[in-house]
Motif scaffolding. Structure first.
Motif, PDB file in Angstrom:
ATOM      1  N   VAL A   1     -23.789 -58.945  60.110  1.00  0.00           N
ATOM      2  CA  VAL A   1     -23.155 -58.780  61.297  1.00  0.00           C
ATOM      3  C   VAL A   1     -23.630 -60.113  62.004  1.00  0.00           C
ATOM      4  O   VAL A   1     -23.086 -60.937  63.068  1.00  0.00           O
ATOM      5  CB  VAL A   1     -24.746 -58.171  61.122  1.00  0.00           C
ATOM      6  CG1 VAL A   1     -25.567 -58.018  63.213  1.00  0.00           C
ATOM      7  CG2 VAL A   1     -24.649 -56.901  60.865  1.00  0.00           C
TER       8      VAL A   1
ATOM      9  N   THR B   1     -19.282 -48.090  62.520  1.00  0.00           N
ATOM     10  CA  THR B   1     -19.904 -48.968  63.014  1.00  0.00           C
ATOM     11  C   THR B   1     -20.791 -49.718  61.201  1.00  0.00           C
ATOM     12  O   THR B   1     -20.324 -48.592  60.394  1.00  0.00           O
ATOM     13  CB  THR B   1     -22.018 -48.708  62.763  1.00  0.00           C
ATOM     14  OG1 THR B   1     -22.862 -49.108  63.163  1.00  0.00           O
ATOM     15  CG2 THR B   1     -22.331 -47.376  62.471  1.00  0.00           C
TER      16      THR B   1
ATOM     17  N   SER C   1     -23.244 -50.827  59.058  1.00  0.00           N
ATOM     18  CA  SER C   1     -24.959 -50.654  58.972  1.00  0.00           C
ATOM     19  C   SER C   1     -25.053 -49.885  57.646  1.00  0.00           C
ATOM     20  O   SER C   1     -24.751 -49.085  57.139  1.00  0.00           O
ATOM     21  CB  SER C   1     -25.108 -50.437  60.015  1.00  0.00           C
ATOM     22  OG  SER C   1     -24.686 -48.342  60.129  1.00  0.00           O
ATOM     23  N   ASP C   2     -26.670 -50.434  57.311  1.00  0.00           N
ATOM     24  CA  ASP C   2     -27.298 -50.308  56.298  1.00  0.00           C
ATOM     25  C   ASP C   2     -28.384 -49.987  56.560  1.00  0.00           C
ATOM     26  O   ASP C   2     -29.304 -50.511  56.927  1.00  0.00           O
ATOM     27  CB  ASP C   2     -26.333 -50.441  55.122  1.00  0.00           C
ATOM     28  CG  ASP C   2     -26.389 -50.586  53.486  1.00  0.00           C
ATOM     29  OD1 ASP C   2     -25.742 -49.705  53.614  1.00  0.00           O
ATOM     30  OD2 ASP C   2     -28.058 -50.293  52.984  1.00  0.00           O
TER      31      ASP C   2
ATOM     32  N   ASN D   1     -19.011 -44.297  64.104  1.00  0.00           N
ATOM     33  CA  ASN D   1     -20.647 -43.434  64.258  1.00  0.00           C
ATOM     34  C   ASN D   1     -21.001 -42.415  64.876  1.00  0.00           C
ATOM     35  O   ASN D   1     -20.396 -41.731  66.055  1.00  0.00           O
ATOM     36  CB  ASN D   1     -20.562 -44.921  65.325  1.00  0.00           C
ATOM     37  CG  ASN D   1     -22.000 -45.030  66.477  1.00  0.00           C
ATOM     38  OD1 ASN D   1     -22.664 -44.087  66.723  1.00  0.00           O
ATOM     39  ND2 ASN D   1     -22.328 -45.898  66.758  1.00  0.00           N
TER      40      ASN D   1
ATOM     41  N   SER E   1     -26.213 -54.330  63.322  1.00  0.00           N
ATOM     42  CA  SER E   1     -25.305 -53.351  62.924  1.00  0.00           C
ATOM     43  C   SER E   1     -24.177 -53.973  63.869  1.00  0.00           C
ATOM     44  O   SER E   1     -24.419 -54.823  65.725  1.00  0.00           O
ATOM     45  CB  SER E   1     -25.147 -52.140  63.569  1.00  0.00           C
ATOM     46  OG  SER E   1     -25.298 -52.307  65.102  1.00  0.00           O
TER      47      SER E   1
ATOM     48  N   ASN F   1     -20.178 -53.669  65.856  1.00  0.00           N
ATOM     49  CA  ASN F   1     -19.202 -51.784  65.789  1.00  0.00           C
ATOM     50  C   ASN F   1     -17.528 -52.075  66.802  1.00  0.00           C
ATOM     51  O   ASN F   1     -18.315 -53.403  67.061  1.00  0.00           O
ATOM     52  CB  ASN F   1     -20.520 -50.970  66.909  1.00  0.00           C
ATOM     53  CG  ASN F   1     -22.088 -50.976  66.123  1.00  0.00           C
ATOM     54  OD1 ASN F   1     -22.590 -50.461  65.811  1.00  0.00           O
ATOM     55  ND2 ASN F   1     -22.938 -51.758  65.949  1.00  0.00           N
TER      56      ASN F   1
END
Ligand code: AHR
Length: 497
Positions: free
Chosen positions: A327, A451, A453-454, A474, A490, A492
């Motif tokens: 990120v 996205t 992300s986690d 997403n 995140s 994106n």
């Protein structure tokens, strides 16, 4: 939940997307070359000894240029050691990385690898321990068609056609006291100017990069650029910037805002270059080649015990990146794109194994690190013109950079190819609801929204679990008004048609 807004308008043009923004870097360092791009004994190696899995991943990553052979390595490098019959090439000590260089790979192999990877080679000359004559010899060897000792030597070594290398770096990080042959700005500026002048006599079409600062934190930052450009202004095209970032002392908020430093770095170097240009009464603009950038846990390397031995291709600088790294990395990539008018070239340092998006096991598997994904997506989907997006975002206080917006974003727009928005949510505590004003584009629909992300910001990909952190669809997209929910921490990508 945080709320932010931005505007997509094709009139807000910054510059055309430059393919060279998506450059990378292969240095003779650790396992970047040996067991990285080249491993003749690997079951998947091709006839030239190149790893096919790494070639495939390089193409998938969407790399444009690749800088070579260093980095700090170049400041002690004798390029002649790396040409001719491999069995006769000397083994040498590499002082920069306390390693032994076997010279199995040299300029001809590298250019052959570039052809297979579909990338443009970018070459650095040694201005640490060497000078004008050796730079000219390398240029003649690479780019002169035939009929001279060095161009005929290249042909005899198997490369009949000239390598045609356009972009050349005049040394590496010459401002750094760690550099073999480190110089003052004046000493380096004079040498770079005379090397550039001579190289242009041989090949006037070159694009030349003078060394700028190794980071914005260097004690000579600013003065270095001014002095070097006073000497080289009419002879070079770019001044370089190098920057690496890491999470320090658990300060995730500052780390996620690393691009604030990159923006400061770029703005300061542009201002300095334009100031020198004005004083020289020149209409020419010097651009930036941001030819080393990445997340690098440099302090771990600096705190490690110094090596006593001289191994061949030891594992060095093998950082394993997690989601938060990707990120922060995404924010850096957005910043490079947003500055495309003055930063038309960049090199992600590095490509394989050494602070890299691609990792390999010697004799075994290769996989994509978390940072692979923002780079590959941006390279694939950035097209047409870069657009400013005028974000309106809440901000947060960071220890390192003061107030920083939660949202970092940029877009690209191509008449035929649609519009793509790249956005980072830096918030660690909540998602960010992003409202997109796309009225200037006419009727739009979301083609794809992904996205990265986690729930665990420190989740990583490994050889055994290579898809733990990958871009996923997403689900938080709403039409009319167009709104996308960006998860906390995140990266994106939102593609509109
Ligand atoms: O990319 C690793 C090293 O970082 C390079 O060799 C050097 O130029 C920089 O300090």
């Amino acid at each position: 939940m945080h709320q932010a807004k931005l505007t997509l308008d094709p009139a807000f043009k910054v510059a055309p997307v430059s393919r060279r923004t998506f450059g990378s870097f292969v240095e003779h360092l650790g396992r970047c070359v040996y067991t990285g791009i080249y491993e003749p004994g690997h079951p998947g190696a091709d006839d030239d000894g190149f790893r096919r899995d790494v070639l495939d991943l390089t193409r998938e990553l969407g790399v444009s240029t690749v800088r070579y052979p260093g980095g700090n390595f170049v400041s002690g490098y004798r390029w002649e050691d790396g040409v001719g019959p491999v069995a006769e090439r000397p083994r040498r000590l590499d002082l920069a990385w306390h390693s032994t260089e076997t010279n199995e790979v040299g300029v001809d192999e590298f250019v052959r690898w570039c052809g297979k990877a579909g990338v443009e080679p970018m070459m650095a000359v040694n201005l640490g321990t060497r000078g004008i004559a050796e730079a000219l010899d390398l240029l003649e060897y690479c780019n002169h068609p035939s009929g001279t000792a060095l161009s005929d030597l290249r042909a005899a070594n198997g490369a009949k056609e000239p390598h045609g290398i356009r972009m050349w770096c005049l040394g590496n990080e010459m401002d750094g006291p760690w550099q073999t042959g480190h110089k003052t700005a004046r000493e380096y500026g004079r040498l770079a100017a005379e090397t550039a002048r001579a190289m242009r006599m041989l090949d006037p079409g070159l694009e030349l990069v003078a060394c700028g600062s190794s980071s914005s934190g260097m004690p000579t930052f600013g003065a270095w650029e001014a002095e070097v450009l006073e000497e080289t202004y009419e002879l070079v095209d770019y001044i370089s910037c190098h920057a690496y970032y890491e999470e320090k002392e658990g300060d995730l908020g500052s780390f996620l805002a690393s691009s604030a430093d990159m923006q400061y770095f770029i703005s300061s170097v542009v201002a300095t270059a334009d100031h020198v240009g004005a004083r020289l009464k020149s209409r020419k603009k010097i651009n930036i080649s941001f030819d080393e950038w990445n997340v690098w846990y440099l302090s771990r390397f600096q705190n490690a015990e110094p090596r006593q031995d001289w191994p061949v291709a030891p594992p060095l600088l093998e950082d394993h990146y997690h989601l938060a790294d990707a990120v922060a990395f995404g924010g850096l990539l957005i910043t490079l794109l947003r500055n495309s008018d003055r930063v038309p070239a960049a090199s992600l340092a590095q490509l394989v194994n050494v602070i890299a998006p691609i990792m390999t096991e010697p004799g075994g598997r290769a996989w994509r690190q978390t940072t692979f994904h923002p780079f590959a997506q941006a390279s694939r989907h950035a097209a047409g013109d870069v657009l400013r997006v005028e974000p309106v975002s809440p901000s947060y206080e960071t220890k390192a950079y003061g107030e920083v917006p939660l949202l970092e974003a940029v877009a690209t727009h191509a008449e035929a190819g649609g519009t793509t928005l790249f956005a980072v949510n830096r918030a660690t505590d909540a998602p960010l609801s992003l409202e997109i004003d796309a009225r200037a584009l006419g009727g739009v629909r979301v083609v794809e929204a992904t996205t990265l992300s986690d729930p665990d910001v420190y989740a990583r990909n490994t050889a055994d679990d290579p898809t733990r952190v990958v871009p996923r669809p997403n689900p938080g997209v709403e039409a009319d008004p167009l709104r996308v929910l960006l998860p906390p921490v995140s990266w994106n990508v939102i593609r509109l048609a």
